[in-house]
Design an enzyme around this catalytic site. Structure first.
Site, PDB file in Angstrom:
ATOM      1  N   GLY A   1      -3.065  -1.936  -0.959  1.00  0.00           N
ATOM      2  CA  GLY A   1      -4.456  -2.284  -1.406  1.00  0.00           C
ATOM      3  C   GLY A   1      -4.957  -1.134  -2.058  1.00  0.00           C
ATOM      4  O   GLY A   1      -5.824  -1.063  -3.011  1.00  0.00           O
ATOM      5  N   ASN A   2      -4.404   0.030  -1.773  1.00  0.00           N
ATOM      6  CA  ASN A   2      -5.010   1.271  -2.538  1.00  0.00           C
ATOM      7  C   ASN A   2      -4.168   1.545  -3.911  1.00  0.00           C
ATOM      8  O   ASN A   2      -4.533   2.370  -4.854  1.00  0.00           O
ATOM      9  CB  ASN A   2      -4.665   2.383  -1.732  1.00  0.00           C
ATOM     10  N   SER A   3      -3.114   0.706  -4.018  1.00  0.00           N
ATOM     11  CA  SER A   3      -2.071   0.811  -5.276  1.00  0.00           C
ATOM     12  C   SER A   3      -2.922   0.519  -6.448  1.00  0.00           C
ATOM     13  O   SER A   3      -3.755  -0.352  -6.609  1.00  0.00           O
ATOM     14  CB  SER A   3      -1.064  -0.274  -5.126  1.00  0.00           C
TER      15      SER A   3
ATOM     16  N   ASP B   1       5.399   2.942 -13.579  1.00  0.00           N
ATOM     17  CA  ASP B   1       4.581   2.052 -12.710  1.00  0.00           C
ATOM     18  C   ASP B   1       2.992   1.950 -13.039  1.00  0.00           C
ATOM     19  O   ASP B   1       2.185   1.920 -12.197  1.00  0.00           O
ATOM     20  CB  ASP B   1       4.527   2.521 -11.243  1.00  0.00           C
TER      21      ASP B   1
ATOM     22  N   HIS C   1       2.944  -2.628 -10.535  1.00  0.00           N
ATOM     23  CA  HIS C   1       3.309  -3.682  -9.454  1.00  0.00           C
ATOM     24  C   HIS C   1       2.174  -4.339  -8.858  1.00  0.00           C
ATOM     25  O   HIS C   1       2.302  -5.485  -8.030  1.00  0.00           O
ATOM     26  CB  HIS C   1       4.190  -2.815  -8.317  1.00  0.00           C
TER      27      HIS C   1
ATOM     28  N   ILE D   1       3.823   4.917  -1.009  1.00  0.00           N
ATOM     29  CA  ILE D   1       3.743   5.813   0.037  1.00  0.00           C
ATOM     30  C   ILE D   1       5.091   5.901   0.789  1.00  0.00           C
ATOM     31  O   ILE D   1       5.902   5.007   0.497  1.00  0.00           O
ATOM     32  CB  ILE D   1       2.824   5.219   1.064  1.00  0.00           C
TER      33      ILE D   1
END
Length: 438
Positions: free
Chosen positions: A200-202, A129, A99, A220
Site C-alpha cells: 500500500g506504500n507503493s 516502475d 505496478h 521491499i
C-alpha cells in the site's frame, strides 16, 4: 540525548545542568539544536516541514476486471491500490508506481481532505516502475522536489503512504544506502531506507527531514510473509523527474544509448580477471560504429565509475545513460588488465533495431546473449524491454529459436534478425521454458 551519562541511582549532575536549560530555552536559542524544537509544546519535532507535504500524498485505486465468476456487470472493480504524490498542483500531476496502475481500466485518487477524483493515465515506464496520472481539481497541494544527488547515508528519511488498508501513515528511518541495484531486470539506482514500507506504500513519497520529495517508494526485501524487514527501495528524484518529464511530454520514455553491451561483475568473474573488486560493469561487447567504440572501450574492460558515480553493476550504467539527453558526454573510469583508464562516451539517440550483432555478443529485443562453454547464454535483460516482458531472464540458456537448434552466435543472429514473433526454447536450471518474444 544519548550523550547524557546515566549513573546508578539517577542522572549525573552534568546531565541535569545540560538538560534543564534545553527544555526551557527560548525559541531563538532552541532552533540552534540539531533537531527542530517546538518551544510552545516542549517537544522535538519535524512536523513543521512534513505537514506541508502531507496533503499532497494521495491514495491511488486501480479498477479493472476482477477475477472470479462474472456477475454480468461491466463496471470495473478495484483490483489494486497504492499511494501517490502530487508534484504539480496546477496541472494535477500525480506520480505513482507502474505496478500500482498496471492492468487498470479506471483510476481514482483519494485526497486527505476526503475528496475523490477520477484520474487519467498519462503514461507508464516499466523500466523504472513509474506512472503519471492527471486529475482535474482545484485547491491541490504539491510536494517540493529535492535533488537526490545530495543525499548521504545516515540522512533521516520519512515514508508516507496508505499501507495495509490504513489511512495516511508516516514512518521514519534513515538512508541506509545509495545506488542500490541488482534486484531485477529494471533500470535500478535505488535509495535504500529502513523507514517502514509495507503493501500500500507503493508509489508514495520518500521525504527528507524538510518534507521534500527525494524518491518514490517502489519495493521491499522481505524475509517471508511480505512484511517490513527494514529494507525498502525508492526511485531517486534524479531519475523520477526525467521520466515524468518525458511521460508528460510524449507519453513514453526514449532512452539514449552508447552501444556498449554490459554484464555485471561478480566474485567469479573478478577472479577470472584477476581483480580485487566485485563491483563494476563488464564490457561484453561494443557495437561497431558506436560512441563506446569511438571512446576506445573493449571487451573485458570493467567500468568502475560513470559521471563520477561508483558503479555497482550494469544497472548503474544503464540508469545513468538512460536519463541522459542525446549528445551528453558521459565520463567513464574503467580497468583494463588491472590498469585504470578514462574516456568519454556520447549518448546517442536510440535506433529502432530489433537485433544488433557484435563479435562476441548479440542483442535482440532487449536481451544480450553470448557464447558460453555449454551453449548460448542470456547475460542481461534490459528493463522494460520486450524480452523482460516476455519473461526471459539472465542465466537462461538458449537451445532453439522457432524450433531450429542454435549453437553459436552467428546462427542466433540469423534466427533473431527481422521482425515478427520469435519462440525461444530455453533451459532454466532443470526446466525447459518456452518464451514468446514479440
Amino acid at each position: 540525548m544519548r550523550r547524557f551519562n546515566l549513573r546508578a541511582g539517577g542522572l549525573s549532575l552534568l546531565a541535569l545542568v545540560v538538560a534543564v536549560p534545553l527544555l526551557a530555552a527560548e525559541p531563538a536559542v532552541a532552533q540552534q539544536s540539531p533537531v527542530p524544537f517546538d518551544a510552545e509544546r516542549g517537544v522535538f519535532t519535524f512536523a513543521n516541514g512534513l505537514e506541508r507535504a502531507l496533503p499532497a500524498v494521495v491514495q491511488v485505486t486501480t479498477l479493472g476486471q476482477s477475477e472470479g465468476p462474472s456477475s454480468g456487470e461491466n463496471e470495473p472493480r478495484p483490483i489494486s491500490s497504492g499511494s501517490g504524490a502530487i508534484i504539480d498542483a496546477r496541472e494535477g500531476i500525480v506520480v505513482t508506481n507502474n505496478h500500482v496502475v498496471e492492468g487498470g481500466r479506471k483510476f481514482t485518487v483519494d485526497m486527505t481532505d476526503g475528496r475523490i477524483f477520477d484520474a487519467v493515465l498519462i503514461g507508464t515506464d516499466k523500466a523504472t516502475d513509474l506512472a503519471v496520472l492527471k486529475i482535474e481539481a482545484a485547491g491541490l497541494s504539491q510536494i517540493e522536489v529535492a535533488s537526490s544527488d545530495s543525499l548521504r547515508t545516515g540522512d533521516l528519511a520519512f515514508a508516507v503512504g496508505y499501507p495495509l488498508g490504513l489511512d495516511q501513515t508516516l514512518t521514519m528511518g534513515v538512508i541506509s544506502g545509495l545506488g542500490r541495484s541488482g534486484m531485477g531486470d529494471r533500470i535500478e539506482d535505488y535509495i535504500q531506507t529502513d523507514a517502514a514500507v509495507n503493501s500500500g506504500n507503493s508509489g508514495g513519497p520518500l521525504l527528507d527531514s524538510r518534507g521534500r520529495l527525494i524518491g518514490i517508494n517502489t519495493s521491499i526485501l522481505s524475509g517471508g510473509g511480505g512484511g517490513n524487514d527494514g529494507i525498502a527501495f525508492a526511485v531517486p528524484s534524479r531519475i523520477l523527474m526525467y521520466v515524468v518529464a518525458q511521460l508528460r511530454e510524449t507519453g513514453e520514455v526514449k532512452r539514449g544509448t552508447t552501444g556498449v553491451i554490459l554484464g555485471s561483475l561478480n566474485a567469479e568473474r573478478s577472479r577470472d580477471f584477476g581483480l580485487g573488486i566485485v563491483r563494476g560493469a563488464v564490457v561484453e561487447d561494443v557495437a561497431p560504429g558506436s560512441s563506446a567504440e569511438a571512446g576506445g572501450l573493449r571487451r573485458g574492460d570493467v567500468i568502475t565509475r560513470i559521471q563520477n558515480r561508483p558503479v555497482s553493476n550494469a544497472g548503474t550504467v544503464a540508469a545513468t545513460v538512460g536519463i541522459a539527453a542525446p549528445g551528453t558526454q558521459v565520463a567513464v573510469v574503467y580497468l583494463r588488465d588491472g590498469r585504470e583508464g578514462r574516456t568519454t562516451m556520447t549518448v546517442e539517440t536510440p535506433v529502432d533495431r530489433l537485433m544488433i550483432a557484435g563479435a562476441d555478443a548479440v542483442i535482440a529485443r532487449g536481451a544480450a546473449m553470448r557464447q558460453a562453454s555449454d551453449g548460448l547464454q542470456v547475460f542481461s535483460v534490459e528493463g522494460g524491454s520486450s524480452a523482460a516482458a516476455a519473461g526471459l531472464q539472465a542465466g537462461d540458456m538458449i537451445r532453439s529459436v522457432d524450433g531450429q537448434a542454435t549453437s553459436d552466435l552467428a546462427a542466433l543472429a540469423r534466427a533473431m534478425d527481422g521482425t515478427g514473433e520469435r519462440t525461444l526454447s530455453v533451459a532454466r536450471g532443470e526446466e525447459t521454458v518456452e518464451i514468446r518474444l514479440p
